[in-house]
Design an enzyme around this catalytic site. Structure first.
Site, PDB file in Angstrom:
ATOM      1  N   SER A  34      -8.718 -12.692  -9.633  1.00 28.98           N
ATOM      2  CA  SER A  34      -7.701 -12.516 -10.633  1.00 28.98           C
ATOM      3  C   SER A  34      -6.516 -13.720 -10.668  1.00 28.98           C
ATOM      4  O   SER A  34      -5.010 -13.897 -11.060  1.00 28.98           O
ATOM      5  CB  SER A  34      -6.765 -11.429  -9.656  1.00 28.98           C
ATOM      6  OG  SER A  34      -6.966 -12.224  -8.109  1.00 28.98           O
ATOM      7  N   LYS A  74       1.301  -7.971  -3.746  1.00 31.43           N
ATOM      8  CA  LYS A  74       1.235  -9.408  -4.927  1.00 31.43           C
ATOM      9  C   LYS A  74       2.591  -9.618  -5.041  1.00 31.43           C
ATOM     10  O   LYS A  74       2.844 -10.301  -4.651  1.00 31.43           O
ATOM     11  CB  LYS A  74      -0.071  -9.454  -5.773  1.00 31.43           C
ATOM     12  CG  LYS A  74      -1.120  -9.672  -5.454  1.00 31.43           C
ATOM     13  CD  LYS A  74      -2.544  -9.500  -6.799  1.00 31.43           C
ATOM     14  CE  LYS A  74      -3.674  -9.887  -6.267  1.00 31.43           C
ATOM     15  NZ  LYS A  74      -4.847  -9.413  -7.548  1.00 31.43           N
TER      16      LYS A  74
END
Length: 363
Positions: free
Chosen positions: A257, A302
């Protein structure tokens, strides 16, 4: 016969004492069971904001991105990758109390174990896969940055390992180069994976393989994976030959990611002038060698990590925008990133105050 005086009250006191003792013991038993139950392992995983690293900065006094054999330029600000930390899993399950605390904390998520760890997968295989995905992500990030800068390079898809009991076992070997699938060139790892997924479980897939100096075809019958998708049980890795060395140092961070932020960090170092203009920018998203940005998991955690690192701008994959809008922290601006080129243009616009900056929409 007359009862002795005072016997009835005494019996009542005895009965009350017995009831009190029974209630006390029952309460103690319930409390004990509750305490024991609170510390019993449960099949859940707690996801929380993980470490944040500036890709144009340093980790342990070493540059996150080092480039040798090509001129580089000074940078400024931050282009930070964000991660998700997890507690739990088949090898180290959390207790019920930890899960309950997680459910009460809006900055974390508690999810069933099988959403992270497939029931029929060996944890060591998952760990190996995450390591390979991170390596693939770093190489794809370098390839995407060079593609954006129109710098040529070479690439082949190689076999890392095969999964025990799956069709590829014994048919494909570590180091095999997959040149094509069903006659279509293996442009990258995802192209091979997509070609397999285009079949139904039980259908055959033909791989054109190079092993040393030998070239041959291998036909494998697909089987259904954990989510019903067809697979042959092969772990692949792209091997690139770049015109200069790019080394990425992020410690034990795994998964794909961080691809977008790696690409931006590489591109920033290879071009004159600070891309960010000193701004604190964080973001996430997988990256293809051609520059397409893909969705990721754990977007809510995140974003929390991004804010904690001081970021005010968050580059968000288009497919994560709707989810991100529901949980965006105060003070964080979401910028939609469809491709690496789009992300660069958005950062240019933010730095100069000129141009379009596409925002995430709730959908």
């Amino acid at each position: 016969m007359a009862r002795p005086s005072g016997s009835a009250p005494a019996n009542k006191l005895i009965d009350m004492s017995r009831r009190a003792l029974t209630l006390l013991l029952a309460g103690f038993l319930v409390l004990a069971l509750g305490v024991v139950g609170a510390f019993r392992p449960v099949p859940y995983v707690v996801l929380s904001p993980g470490p944040t690293e500036n890709t144009i900065g340093e980790v342990d006094k070493k540059p996150v991105i080092s480039i040798k054999g090509r001129e580089t330029f000074p940078t400024d600000g931050a282009l930070s990758l964000v991660t998700v930390a997890y507690q739990g899993g088949p090898a180290a399950r959390i207790d019920l109390l930890t899960a309950l605390r997680g459910w009460l904390d809006p900055s974390v998520a508690v999810v069933p174990e099988e959403t992270i760890f497939a029931p029929d997968r060996d944890p060591k295989e998952v760990e190996e896969e995450n390591t390979v995905e991170m390596t693939n992500s770093q190489d794809s990030a370098t390839a995407a940055a060079l593609t954006e800068l129109k710098i040529s390079y070479d690439m082949v898809v190689t076999v890392v390992s095969t999964e025990k009991g799956k069709p590829a076992e014994g048919k494909l070997q570590k180091g095999d180069v997959i040149a094509a699938v069903d006659g279509k060139p293996a442009k990258d790892v995802n192209a091979v994976s997509d070609a397999v997924k285009a079949h139904k479980p039980g259908q055959s897939v033909r791989f054109n393989v190079t092993r040393g100096k030998e070239k041959f075809d291998v036909t494998l019958d697909t089987v259904a994976g954990p989510k019903g998708q067809p697979l042959v049980g092969v772990l692949m890795q792209a091997q690139y030959k770049f015109p200069f060395d790019v080394d990425i140092n992020v410690g034990d961070v795994g998964g794909p990611s961080a691809g977008l932020m790696f690409s931006l960090g590489i591109l920033d170092k290879l071009t004159p002038g600070a891309l960010t203009g000193g701004k604190q920018i964080a973001g996430t998203g997988t990256i293809q060698p051609t520059g397409e940005v893909g969705p990721i998991g754990g977007i809510a955690q995140k974003m929390v990590g991004a804010v904690k690192s001081g970021a005010t701008i968050f580059l968000t994959p288009a497919d994560n925008c709707a989810e991100a809008m529901k949980a965006v922290p105060d003070g964080l601006r979401l910028v939609r990133a469809d491709t690496l080129h789009d992300a660069v243009q958005s950062i240019d616009a933010l730095r100069t105050g000129k141009g379009n900056v596409p925002a995430c929409e709730a959908g």
